[in-house]
Design a protein around this motif. Structure first.
Motif, PDB file in Angstrom:
ATOM      1  N   SER A   1       0.811  -1.216   0.000  1.00 55.81           N
ATOM      2  CA  SER A   1       0.000   0.000   0.000  1.00 55.81           C
ATOM      3  C   SER A   1       0.849   1.274   0.000  1.00 55.81           C
ATOM      4  N   HIS A   2       2.152   1.128   0.308  1.00 61.37           N
ATOM      5  CA  HIS A   2       3.056   2.274   0.289  1.00 61.37           C
ATOM      6  C   HIS A   2       4.068   2.146  -0.845  1.00 61.37           C
ATOM      7  N   SER A   3       3.680   1.394  -1.874  1.00 62.55           N
ATOM      8  CA  SER A   3       4.457   1.237  -3.117  1.00 62.55           C
ATOM      9  C   SER A   3       5.827   0.602  -2.913  1.00 62.55           C
ATOM     10  N   ILE A   4       5.956  -0.266  -1.918  1.00 56.68           N
ATOM     11  CA  ILE A   4       7.199  -1.010  -1.712  1.00 56.68           C
ATOM     12  C   ILE A   4       7.021  -2.379  -2.363  1.00 56.68           C
ATOM     13  N   PRO A   5       7.807  -2.667  -3.418  1.00 57.82           N
ATOM     14  CA  PRO A   5       7.669  -3.974  -4.069  1.00 57.82           C
ATOM     15  C   PRO A   5       8.361  -5.073  -3.263  1.00 57.82           C
TER      16      PRO A   5
END
Length: 180
Positions: A42-46
């Motif tokens: 949800s915080h764009s950490i892959p």
């Protein structure tokens, strides 16, 4: 095997802190990509998962299903037929079903928390159909473990680990995490 399911938009702290604690406890734990091998939170950490959901099946090796919350991760878990197969298998075969934050809503809507003590992220309580809402931040009731939010992810992991390694070893693990 403990499977932690990651769908696009999962809450990173809830997933990764839980995996970290379970692996520190020596428990065989795999991250499972529901929406691909690499899944962004949800915080764009892959995050590159250990496997994709199509590579595994619910069978006797399954010991626990872990569902992190987050949005839209929870919704993506809930709409996955494959994830639902794992939840249903675990519930029907007396395996652990663990969910944190918004994810307990999935279990509540399926009727799995009926008569169980449970907790979720504030605002999702109405989804915990016929559950007894807890005041605790992490709750274990039989084979169901629920937790309130990302701030208790390490404790959530500890409570899950405790079911497999026992209270004494889980307390040692907890103390090692908070060795001031």
């Amino acid at each position: 095997m403990i499977y932690v399911f990651l769908a696009q938009g999962f809450e990173e702290v809830e997933a990764l802190a839980t995996v970290d604690v379970l692996r520190r406890a020596g428990l065989e734990t795999k991250t499972v990509g529901v929406t691909g091998k690499t899944v962004s939170g949800s915080h764009s950490i892959p995050v590159v998962c250990d496997c994709e959901i199509g590579e595994i099946s619910p069978d006797e090796s399954l010991e626990a299903v872990v569902l992190p919350g987050g949005m839209p991760g929870t919704l993506n878990l809930e709409k996955s037929a494959e994830v639902n197969k794992f939840i249903d298998y675990a519930a029907a075969n007396d395996k652990y079903v663990c969910a944190i934050c918004a994810a307990p809503s999935i279990l509540g809507k399926k009727g799995l928390l009926k008569g169980k003590e449970a907790i979720c992220f504030p605002g999702f309580e109405e989804c915990l159909i016929d559950a007894a809402l807890s005041e605790n931040s992490v709750v274990a009731d039989g084979k169901f473990i629920t937790a309130k939010a990302c701030g208790v992810a390490i404790k959530f992991g500890k409570v899950i680990a405790e079911q497999f390694i026992g209270k004494v070893e889980a307390e040692k693990l907890w103390e090692s995490l908070y060795n001031d």
